[in-house]
Write a protein that holds these residues in place. Structure first.
Motif, mmCIF file in Angstrom:
data_model
loop_
_atom_site.group_PDB
_atom_site.id
_atom_site.type_symbol
_atom_site.label_atom_id
_atom_site.label_comp_id
_atom_site.label_asym_id
_atom_site.label_seq_id
_atom_site.Cartn_x
_atom_site.Cartn_y
_atom_site.Cartn_z
ATOM 1 N N THR A 89 0.822 -1.203 0.000
ATOM 2 C CA THR A 89 0.000 0.000 0.000
ATOM 3 C C THR A 89 0.858 1.257 0.000
ATOM 4 O OG1 THR A 89 -1.744 -1.148 1.206
ATOM 5 C CG2 THR A 89 -1.795 1.267 1.241
ATOM 6 N N LYS A 117 -3.253 11.915 5.682
ATOM 7 C CA LYS A 117 -3.539 11.311 4.386
ATOM 8 C C LYS A 117 -4.313 12.265 3.472
ATOM 9 C CE LYS A 117 -3.696 6.574 6.186
ATOM 10 N NZ LYS A 117 -4.545 5.372 6.380
ATOM 11 N N ILE A 118 -4.008 12.178 2.195
ATOM 12 C CA ILE A 118 -4.713 12.955 1.178
ATOM 13 C C ILE A 118 -5.916 12.135 0.721
ATOM 14 C CG2 ILE A 118 -4.554 14.009 -1.104
ATOM 15 C CD1 ILE A 118 -1.527 14.256 -0.651
ATOM 16 N N ASP A 119 -7.102 12.700 0.843
ATOM 17 C CA ASP A 119 -8.313 12.007 0.414
ATOM 18 C C ASP A 119 -8.390 11.956 -1.114
ATOM 19 O OD1 ASP A 119 -9.060 11.638 3.031
ATOM 20 O OD2 ASP A 119 -10.392 13.384 3.087
ATOM 21 N N ASN A 120 -9.172 11.031 -1.619
ATOM 22 C CA ASN A 120 -9.281 10.843 -3.068
ATOM 23 C C ASN A 120 -9.852 12.057 -3.789
ATOM 24 O OD1 ASN A 120 -8.248 8.225 -2.916
ATOM 25 N ND2 ASN A 120 -10.279 7.322 -2.590
ATOM 26 N N ASN A 121 -10.630 12.850 -3.075
ATOM 27 C CA ASN A 121 -11.315 13.983 -3.726
ATOM 28 C C ASN A 121 -10.585 15.303 -3.552
ATOM 29 O OD1 ASN A 121 -11.740 14.206 -1.004
ATOM 30 N ND2 ASN A 121 -13.872 14.900 -1.175
ATOM 31 N N GLU A 122 -9.313 15.269 -3.155
ATOM 32 C CA GLU A 122 -8.594 16.522 -2.920
ATOM 33 C C GLU A 122 -7.154 16.427 -3.395
ATOM 34 O OE1 GLU A 122 -8.812 17.189 1.311
ATOM 35 O OE2 GLU A 122 -7.669 15.388 1.792
ATOM 36 N N ASN A 123 -6.567 17.611 -3.650
ATOM 37 C CA ASN A 123 -5.150 17.646 -3.994
ATOM 38 C C ASN A 123 -4.324 17.877 -2.728
ATOM 39 O OD1 ASN A 123 -5.153 20.457 -3.431
ATOM 40 N ND2 ASN A 123 -5.726 20.945 -5.545
ATOM 41 N N ASN A 182 -0.572 8.249 0.469
ATOM 42 C CA ASN A 182 -0.290 9.617 0.044
ATOM 43 C C ASN A 182 -0.584 10.573 1.191
ATOM 44 O OD1 ASN A 182 0.434 9.185 -2.802
ATOM 45 N ND2 ASN A 182 -1.682 8.485 -3.007
ATOM 46 N N ALA A 225 -5.527 19.154 1.004
ATOM 47 C CA ALA A 225 -5.371 18.230 2.132
ATOM 48 C C ALA A 225 -4.602 18.878 3.275
ATOM 49 C CB ALA A 225 -4.651 16.963 1.663
#
Length: 365
Positions: free
Chosen positions: A14, A50-56, A17, A60
């Motif tokens: 894994t 962690k950086i969420d999938n919906n953000e840069n 990010n 984040a």
């Protein structure tokens, strides 16, 4: 089969990010403390998550700082320091690192907070204590400390030809730089003339306060005057980085296209500062930075990206301009240093466009 299985395991590992916020006010930096039960526990860390999938990354870092500390940084200047990829064995992390300076009002409001909103201990530490590792950080953060050592201003020496009207250009070069370089400044010793590298050693001996950048292939540039005793010949301690020209960087990049040459890394001893002019050379710089991290060599701590504006030395070279310079800076995995037609007074503009430092000759003395 075993090698193939190990390779598949690495590919399946894994990748987390993470956005990292290097928060500071002048020379005071904010750290949190990781609980013993956490991954890389019992260590200090910069704020982030962690950086969420919906953000840069920038979105984040704004969210994470607010969630962990309550500090709203969306109106602060957020400067990208770089990107790091680190394998801890049990997991891989990809860090997007940003530097944020708080306002006086923000610092006054939060400087006495001993705990964050998630119950984690918070502490403000001096830059000196941070860089000398008085507060142990996770392994992936070591390169960030190297990045933070780069100052907001770097002077570059004049070429010898600038003093060609003098009766003794070498002595004139030496006297000028000895008398005019600012105290404790970082200086890129750019001496291209054949058989003139030894004056770098002379200048370093006369100005032991200087932190020096020399060419990666010019160890002989540290030659000292014959009348200097061996006990004083410690100029190597003044060297903070080796410089890699755009030409040398691209030659290296072309060489490693041959897999058999991939281990030929530049200058194993010191951190590097490279010169870039376009997206292709930034790609090469990123490749070099990644290779050095994998080999656990001193990192690439910065890139001169030039020319930002028109320069007297290269009047026929079209400048990038701030907008294009900013776009290129975002591609880099290391801090960007503005070069070309700049002055120290332009540091705030460089920060606003995604750089961390400015460099030059005429305006830097």
């Amino acid at each position: 089969m075993l090698n193939k299985a190990n390779s598949q395991e690495q590919n399946q590992k894994t990748i987390v990010n993470v956005a990292v916020a290097v928060i500071h006010y002048t020379d005071q930096y904010l750290l949190g403390f990781r609980d013993a039960a956490q991954h890389q526990g019992n260590r200090y860390e910069f704020v982030g998550g962690k950086i969420d999938n919906n953000e840069n990354g920038e979105q984040a870092v704004i969210r994470e700082v607010a969630e962990e500390t309550g500090i709203a940084i969306q109106d602060n200047t957020i400067v990208k320091l770089g990107r790091l990829h680190h394998d801890y064995g049990d997991k891989q992390v990809s860090l997007q690192v940003y530097k944020i300076e708080l306002t006086t009002a923000q610092h006054e409001q939060y400087k006495h907070c001993q705990y964050g909103l998630e119950g984690q201990a918070l502490v403000w530490v001096s830059k000196l204590d941070l860089l000398t590792e008085q507060y142990p950080l996770p392994a992936a953060n070591k390169t960030i400390l190297e990045w933070l050592s780069v100052p907001a201003m770097i002077a570059i020496t004049y070429p010898l030809t600038h003093f060609k009207t003098q009766s003794d250009p070498r002595s004139a070069w030496l006297q000028y730089h000895q008398e005019n370089l600012m105290l404790k400044s970082w200086v890129y010793m750019r001496v291209k003339e054949v058989m003139s590298e030894d004056i770098v050693g002379h200048l370093m001996h006369q100005r032991p306060d200087l932190s020096v950048i020399v060419s990666h292939d010019a160890e002989h540039a540290l030659l000292m005057p014959e009348d200097v005793g061996a006990e004083n010949k410690h100029t190597s301690q003044q060297v903070v980085a080796h410089h890699v020209t755009h030409t040398a960087l691209m030659q290296w990049f072309d060489t490693i296209q041959d897999r058999n040459a991939s281990a030929q890394l530049i200058s194993h001893t010191y951190p590097l500062i490279v010169s870039c002019h376009d997206a292709t050379s930034i790609k090469a710089a990123n490749r070099l930075a990644s290779a050095r991290l994998q080999q656990q060599l001193p990192p690439v701590i910065g890139a001169f990206l030039s020319p930002v504006l028109m320069t007297q030395t290269h009047p026929n070279v079209e400048p990038l301009g701030w907008e294009r310079w900013s776009s290129l800076a975002q591609l880099a995995d290391m801090p960007i240093i503005g070069l070309g037609g700049l002055s120290p007074a332009m540091i705030d503009q460089a920060l606003a466009y995604g750089g961390i430092s400015v460099a030059g000759i005429r305006q830097f003395y």
